[in-house]
Scaffold this motif. Structure first.
Motif, PDB file in Angstrom:
ATOM      1  N   TRP A 310      35.617  40.817   2.928  1.00 22.50           N
ATOM      2  CA  TRP A 310      37.089  40.466   2.875  1.00 22.50           C
ATOM      3  C   TRP A 310      37.458  40.932   1.430  1.00 22.50           C
ATOM      4  N   ALA A 313      38.826  44.418   1.904  1.00 20.09           N
ATOM      5  CA  ALA A 313      40.036  44.337   2.886  1.00 20.09           C
ATOM      6  C   ALA A 313      41.216  43.726   2.112  1.00 20.09           C
ATOM      7  N   THR A 319      42.626  50.586   4.941  1.00 21.85           N
ATOM      8  CA  THR A 319      43.666  51.627   5.095  1.00 21.85           C
ATOM      9  C   THR A 319      43.179  52.973   4.248  1.00 21.85           C
ATOM     10  N   GLU A 351      37.891  39.864  12.410  1.00 19.56           N
ATOM     11  CA  GLU A 351      39.427  40.199  12.046  1.00 19.56           C
ATOM     12  C   GLU A 351      39.701  41.526  11.470  1.00 19.56           C
ATOM     13  N   ILE A 352      38.891  41.988  10.600  1.00 21.94           N
ATOM     14  CA  ILE A 352      38.598  43.339   9.979  1.00 21.94           C
ATOM     15  C   ILE A 352      38.527  44.347  10.624  1.00 21.94           C
ATOM     16  N   LYS A 354      39.612  44.264  14.245  1.00 23.61           N
ATOM     17  CA  LYS A 354      40.874  44.324  14.855  1.00 23.61           C
ATOM     18  C   LYS A 354      41.850  45.004  14.056  1.00 23.61           C
ATOM     19  N   TYR A 355      41.922  44.724  12.772  1.00 23.92           N
ATOM     20  CA  TYR A 355      42.923  45.474  11.966  1.00 23.92           C
ATOM     21  C   TYR A 355      42.539  46.901  11.654  1.00 23.92           C
ATOM     22  N   GLU A 359      46.049  48.004  13.347  1.00 23.46           N
ATOM     23  CA  GLU A 359      47.192  48.402  12.456  1.00 23.46           C
ATOM     24  C   GLU A 359      46.797  49.697  11.760  1.00 23.46           C
ATOM     25  N   ALA A 360      45.426  49.859  11.437  1.00 24.22           N
ATOM     26  CA  ALA A 360      44.985  51.169  10.657  1.00 24.22           C
ATOM     27  C   ALA A 360      44.599  52.406  11.406  1.00 24.22           C
TER      28      ALA A 360
END
Length: 616
Positions: A310, A313, A319, A351-352, A354-355, A359-360
């Motif tokens: 976390w 992230a 990213t 959660e990471i 999924k991101y 998103e990334a």
């Protein structure tokens, strides 16, 4: 008169020479006195730092005070006083330095004689609030001294010394813990206050010491010293912000080595704030590939087993890592590999992950990486990309797996298995693992099946075992998939593996896959048509001297024969085989599956008839 004038001139010159000699002697005495005060100040600072560790109250404030005294010590120790030089004729500068030395000496005396005793818990001398206030004042005073020292040095009244270099302790020379500790603290002092050149040299020397196997046991003990750790963590983290790429690289290496000494240091560095500057190095456009690679490796050490995921992230690390992989055409292979390894640790958190997928846009970046050429320089990065895709596919509720498939990852992975393309066995194993992770229910793709069968026959030991695992998984899939595998020719190959493999696990896996395929009617008919298949299975039922009669592989072989007996032609093949006696022996020893098969073959009367024929 001429003689008198000459004598007068000579007398005047003698007076000037005497005055110059006196002035020079005065300057030398003054300089000696200044150097003496400088040496006394350095000794006093050392004494105070040692005494301060007995202070039990407000340890964090005392750490700040020690840090300031260390900075002063390092700055003063690196100075040569040059009062006599022509360029240093400003008496105000000389007085500023003398005033600075007097102030430092006074602060040392106050801290040693007043603040340390009050901080030992015996008496507060005005209470804790007063003590805390006095410590804050001391820290501020020392900050002002550090600034004044920099100003005086910038004025030219002082010059930086270059001669004093503490020799590196070496094994075999009697170097003990105190020698190593002194050397390490000297390096940290140079890292703290030195310019870019001094910092490069000190950081390189620190890394050389940390990697010295001969003296490493002593170095480990010194590094574990709370004083050294507390002093060094902030220094090394600060160097990650250095504009000098070499300093950044050396500092990143040093942090990684220290983390390798003990996992407990992870928390110290994370609390010290190492993650944010490491990510900035990784994401900086002007940073070189070596510094970025070291930053990624450092993040890899910090995130092992998804630790600190976390924190990474939260600072934009996902990213930055995906961007490092997306620039694979210009980035070094080692950087892409290190970035993929960090992402594998991060995507274990839902959660990471999924991101990263959403998103990334990590999946298309990885698929693009797989579609590059198969050059040896790129293959290591591609293997890491495949393993990362497998990690994404196996985690979560299945949505990530669907995203991987939709981006065309499967097609790219199957291309890696093309025998006509030069690839290493490791790359093909990674591709098979990633395909397995996708858990396809529809396994009827003929190209894919042919390539799995090819490596089942022709791969080296590791690749063949990986192909067998893939075949085993495919056999647990749909009915159509089993039919496609039977048509492709997997069954004879699986029989051969059961017969030839030395590993119990391999034999069991091949036997289970074979049983699954033969359970399908169309495959069973094809299997029975070849006399060798049934004969080989019966032959494999023979018991070795130390073999269990109901080993897992034998149970699956008996189940396979049970399926074979569902057809009359299968029963005839069993009864006509010269190895049917192996089945009978198992039945006679009360192996239930063997007894069931014999019963389906026609009971004891038929067995006796055949037994009579075989005994003629």
């Amino acid at each position: 008169m001429g003689e008198a004038a000459t004598a007068s001139q000579e007398a005047e010159q003698d007076d000037q020479r005497r005055l110059a000699a006196a002035a020079e002697a005065s300057q030398e005495a003054e300089q000696d006195d200044e150097q003496g005060r400088l040496a006394a100040a350095l000794d006093a600072i050392n004494s105070l730092i040692s005494a301060s560790f007995s202070a039990s109250l407000f340890p964090l404030k005392w750490q700040l005070i020690r840090d300031r005294f260390n900075r002063l010590h390092a700055g003063l120790a690196d100075i040569t006083v040059d009062i006599a030089g022509e360029a240093h004729e400003d008496d105000d500068d000389d007085e500023a330095f003398s005033s600075l030395l007097r102030g430092v000496a006074e602060s040392v005396r106050e801290a040693r004689d007043e603040l340390v005793p009050r901080s030992q818990g015996r008496h507060y001398g005005g209470g804790k609030l007063r003590l805390r206030s006095d410590l804050d004042v001391m820290a501020s005073t020392l900050d002002a001294y550090v600034s004044r020292l920099d100003e005086v040095c910038a004025s030219g009244a002082l010059t930086r010394a270059r001669a004093l270099v503490v020799p590196r302790p070496r094994a075999g020379t009697g170097a003990g813990r105190d020698d190593v500790r002194f050397y390490v603290r000297d390096l940290f002092a140079r890292l703290r206050v030195g310019g870019a050149e001094m910092q490069r040299d000190a950081a390189a020397a620190l890394n050389e010491l940390l990697r010295d196997d001969e003296i490493k046991p002593v170095v480990r003990v010194v590094v574990s010293d709370s004083v050294v750790v507390a002093d060094g963590i902030g220094v090394l983290i600060g160097l990650l912000e250095s504009p000098d790429a070499r300093v950044q690289e050396e500092a990143l290496d040093a942090v990684s080595v220290i983390l390798g000494f003990n996992d407990a240091y992870k928390g110290d560095f994370v609390l010290g704030g190492v993650i944010a500057p490491a990510i900035r190095v990784l994401d900086a456009g002007g940073a070189g590939a070596p510094a970025k690679e070291r930053a990624a490796r450092l993040l890899g050490k910090l995130t092992e087993n998804s630790d600190n995921a976390w924190a990474v992230a939260a600072h934009g690390g996902v990213t930055a890592l995906v961007n490092a992989c997306s620039d694979h055409r210009t980035s070094a292979c080692e950087l892409v590999c290190a970035a993929c390894r960090v992402l594998r640790s991060l995507v274990a958190v839902d959660e990471i992950r999924k991101y990263a997928v959403g998103e990334a846009r990590a999946v298309p970046v990885l698929v693009s990486l797989l579609q590059q050429g198969a050059a040896a320089a790129d293959e290591a990065a591609q293997i890491q990309a495949m393993e990362l895709l497998a990690a994404i596919a196996t985690a979560g509720d299945g949505s990530s797996r669907e995203a991987v498939v939709q981006e065309g990852a499967l097609e790219s992975l199957v291309r890696v298995l093309d025998p006509g393309v030069q690839r290493s066995s490791k790359a093909r194993e990674a591709a098979l693992r990633a395909i397995d992770a996708l858990c396809l229910s529809n396994s009827t793709d003929a190209v894919f099946l042919r390539r799995v069968l090819f490596f089942l026959r022709n791969g080296d030991v590791a690749l063949q075992h990986r192909a067998l695992k893939t075949a085993h998984r495919l056999c647990q899939a749909s009915e159509e998939g089993k039919k496609a595998m039977g048509d492709a020719g997997f069954m004879p190959e699986l029989v051969g593996i059961v017969q030839a493999a030395k590993s119990l696990e391999t034999r069991e896996m091949a036997a289970e896959a074979l049983c699954a395929l033969v359970s399908v009617h169309r495959n069973r008919r094809r299997f029975v048509q070849d006399d060798r298949n049934v004969a080989q299975i019966l032959q494999l039922l023979a018991l070795g001297p130390d073999e269990e009669k109901t080993s897992p592989a034998k149970r699956f072989l008996l189940s396979t024969l049970m399926h074979v007996t569902d057809s009359s032609s299968g029963r005839r093949k069993i009864m006509s085989s010269e190895h049917v006696r192996n089945l009978e022996k198992l039945a006679e020893t009360n192996v239930s599956d063997a007894k069931k098969i014999v019963k389906k073959l026609g009971g004891s009367k038929l067995r006796n008839i055949f037994h009579g024929i075989w005994s003629l």
